[in-house]
Design an enzyme around this catalytic site. Structure first.
Site, PDB file in Angstrom:
ATOM      1  CE  LYS A   1      -1.580   7.153  -9.958  1.00  0.00           C
ATOM      2  NZ  LYS A   1      -2.649   7.108  -8.922  1.00  0.00           N
TER       3      LYS A   1
ATOM      4  CD  GLU B   1       3.369  23.109   4.367  1.00  0.00           C
ATOM      5  OE1 GLU B   1       2.362  22.791   5.020  1.00  0.00           O
ATOM      6  OE2 GLU B   1       3.527  22.836   3.163  1.00  0.00           O
TER       7      GLU B   1
ATOM      8  CE  LYS C   1      -3.810   2.284   2.452  1.00  0.00           C
ATOM      9  NZ  LYS C   1      -4.727   2.316   1.300  1.00  0.00           N
TER      10      LYS C   1
ATOM     11  CB  SER D   1      -2.228  22.738  -0.637  1.00  0.00           C
ATOM     12  OG  SER D   1      -1.926  21.430  -1.072  1.00  0.00           O
TER      13      SER D   1
ATOM     14  CG  HIS E   1       5.501  19.450  -4.548  1.00  0.00           C
ATOM     15  ND1 HIS E   1       6.298  19.397  -3.427  1.00  0.00           N
ATOM     16  CD2 HIS E   1       4.224  19.229  -4.117  1.00  0.00           C
ATOM     17  CE1 HIS E   1       5.545  19.171  -2.366  1.00  0.00           C
ATOM     18  NE2 HIS E   1       4.280  19.055  -2.759  1.00  0.00           N
TER      19      HIS E   1
ATOM     20  CE  LYS F   1       2.758   3.828  -8.345  1.00  0.00           C
ATOM     21  NZ  LYS F   1       3.324   2.875  -9.320  1.00  0.00           N
TER      22      LYS F   1
ATOM     23  CG  ASN G   1       5.751  16.165   0.639  1.00  0.00           C
ATOM     24  OD1 ASN G   1       6.562  16.983   0.199  1.00  0.00           O
ATOM     25  ND2 ASN G   1       4.454  16.414   0.666  1.00  0.00           N
TER      26      ASN G   1
ATOM     27  CB  CYS H   1       4.734  22.225  -0.898  1.00  0.00           C
ATOM     28  SG  CYS H   1       4.065  21.007   0.243  1.00  0.00           S
TER      29      CYS H   1
ATOM     30  CB  THR I   1       2.133  11.154   2.371  1.00  0.00           C
ATOM     31  OG1 THR I   1       1.267  11.838   3.288  1.00  0.00           O
ATOM     32  CG2 THR I   1       1.354  10.049   1.672  1.00  0.00           C
TER      33      THR I   1
ATOM     34  CB  SER J   1      -5.008  17.351  -2.101  1.00  0.00           C
ATOM     35  OG  SER J   1      -3.673  17.802  -2.125  1.00  0.00           O
TER      36      SER J   1
END
Length: 536
Positions: free
Chosen positions: A270, A95, A46, A374, A261, A266, A340, A129, A171, A221
């Site tokens: 994409k 941030e 996962k 974001s 970023h 994964k 991240n 970010c 993450t 997101s």
């Protein structure tokens, strides 16, 4: 490094403004994502396959955003040998907020005290970010403006990404990147070639100032990230066509590297497929069959209808697989093994790409970067890599300083998922606590790492630095000697000697001759090159 008094060319513009040098810092501890899957009771793969993550770096209560930035800035300055008096601008992108008034930049100014330099412009820049990219653009603009006084700018991007127990926790990550900015750079920001996209949305935000944890709408997101990517790519392509009308239209074929970023790896794969889909939709109708065989059925699809279209996603991930392996996957070295890092993420990708390629293969290339924060703010911009591969060139020095990132990652200490969970619970329980004395093991920190000593009853934070051991004077740097007995050795199992920012440190593992390891005269530097060290 070029002289800080480098002058402009005949047109009045400083020449080749961009990134002169980079320094990357990540925490000394990590957890295996495969072990975290078992610990969390989720299906195997996962995190490792679904997210594309193998390891996640994290900080104990000994590190906060101030200490991360102190560490990475100190190492950049020590390795390059640039004096603090030669810095005219310092801006921090982050941030990770621990004070609603006092900036991280103001904390970093303690490093400037010995030089006597207080004439340093810039403060903190915040938007999820994206803050590091905004800080870099501001630094570039400062050097190219009438405000520039001939000195260097420094950009520091740093964050600690932590999540509450649950699906988002794997993450996370942590780290910092520092960049020296000025003219005659090996990584040249292409002037007038940026595409930005800004809008108001609540996809990821941190309204609870008493907690480190964000509020996240996961599906929204992803949609915001992909829609921002589409918009930035379209604007970037339009500006490129206007600037270079005689060149072929911008597409993945014209890019030597594409760096994103990375919220998780994964999504990066994409995203490259998403750019391929953009190129497909922009392809002249009479060329579609030849350039995109078997994909003609997707011709009537619209970008805004395909954010979660699995058929489109699968088809263009397959189509772009070779492009991904060549132009993007090398940029995921740090992201895969640290996670991240938020604001430093895209620059960690840049450092990773440089680390995974030879000097000759990098020279003259165009690197396109996509930065996303974001809320949202996003920009696509490009860097041209210098063609000067001479032994004393700034490009040669930059590549040498980053070429052993994997070795540095291998020197970290693996901890169990239960210990990781305990560390996260401790951070949660002590966040903004005053007074507070951290309990994390200092000996686990890398040598030269700044760490939190205490928070007093007025929330004032005190920091100290782990001793540096040995001495190494790189080109243009000043030798530093610290007695071996002043520093304790980290408890890791590696016998690899290591050198941080040009300052050596030795470590050993159980069952090895400690004296022999400590007294060895040849080390592998963070610069990636073997170097001779004097051990006091």
């Amino acid at each position: 490094m070029p002289s800080f008094k480098s002058l402009s060319d005949h047109s009045g513009w400083p020449q080749d403004v961009g990134i002169l040098a980079m320094e990357v810092y990540f925490p000394a501890e990590y957890v295996e994502q495969e072990e975290l899957e078992a610990f969390d009771g989720v299906s195997q793969g996962k995190y490792t396959i679904g997210l594309g993550q193998t390891k996640m770096g994290f900080c104990s209560d000994r590190e906060d955003i101030n200490s991360l930035c102190l560490t990475v800035l100190s190492r950049l300055m020590e390795r390059t040998g640039v004096g603090y008096e030669n810095i005219g601008r310092l801006e921090v992108g982050t941030e990770t907020i621990i004070d609603k008034s006092k900036s991280v930049k103001s904390c970093l100014m303690q490093l400037f005290e010995e030089s006597g330099n207080t004439d340093v412009e810039g403060i903190d820049t915040t938007n999820a970010c994206y803050g590091g990219t905004a800080a870099l653009i501001n630094a570039i603009n400062w050097v190219e403006s009438s405000s520039w006084d001939g000195r260097y700018a420094v950009v520091v991007a740093g964050d600690i990404a932590v999540y509450a127990t649950g699906a988002a926790r794997p993450t996370g990550g942590a780290g910092a990147v520092a960049m020296l900015v000025g003219p005659h750079a090996p990584l040249i920001m292409e002037r007038g070639l940026r595409g930005s996209h800004m809008c108001h949305v609540y996809d990821f935000y941190k309204p609870d100032l008493s907690s480190e944890y964000p509020t996240v709408d996961g599906k929204l997101s992803i949609q915001c990230y992909l829609s921002a990517l589409d918009a930035c790519y379209q604007t970037f392509s339009r500006k490129a066509a206007a600037k270079e009308p005689s060149s072929p239209p911008i597409s993945l074929k014209e890019m030597d590297a594409v760096i994103f970023h990375s919220p998780f790896c994964k999504l990066v794969q994409k995203s490259l497929a998403r750019l391929a889909f953009n190129d497909f939709l922009n392809c002249p109708p009479d060329q579609v069959a030849a350039q995109y065989p078997g994909l003609e059925a997707f011709r009537e699809k619209k970008l805004e209808d395909t954010y979660f279209d699995r058929d489109v996603e699968k088809a263009f991930m397959t189509y772009s697989q070779d492009l991904f392996l060549m132009k993007t996957k090398p940029s995921l070295l740090i992201a895969t093994q640290v996670g991240n890092m938020y604001t430093p993420s895209v620059f960690g990708g840049l450092a990773s790409f440089i680390s995974c390629n030879s000097l000759e293969s990098l020279a003259g290339r165009r690197v396109v970067l996509f930065s996303y924060g974001s809320g949202l703010a996003a920009t696509m911009f490009s860097l041209r890599i210098s063609q000067d591969v001479g032994p004393d060139s700034s490009l040669t020095q930059l590549v040498a300083s980053l070429e052993n990132l994997q070795q540095r990652l291998d020197l970290r200490l693996k901890v169990s998922p239960s210990e990781f969970a305990d560390a996260m619970k401790l951070r949660e329980d002590t966040h903004h606590k005053a007074s507070y004395n951290p309990v994390g093991n200092i000996d686990r920190l890398f040598p030269g790492t700044w760490y939190l000593v205490r928070v007093d009853e007025m929330h004032r934070r005190q920091y100290e630095r782990r001793p540096l051991v040995g001495v190494h004077a790189g080109p243009g740097s000043t030798a530093v000697t610290v007695p071996m007995k002043e520093a304790s050795l980290p408890t890791t199992e590696s016998t690899q000697s290591r050198c941080f920012g040009g300052i050596g440190d030795y470590q050993h593992g159980d069952g090895h001759d400690k004296t022999k390891a400590r007294d060895s005269a040849v080390l592998v530097c963070w610069s990636g090159r073997k170097c001779q060290h004097y051990i006091s």
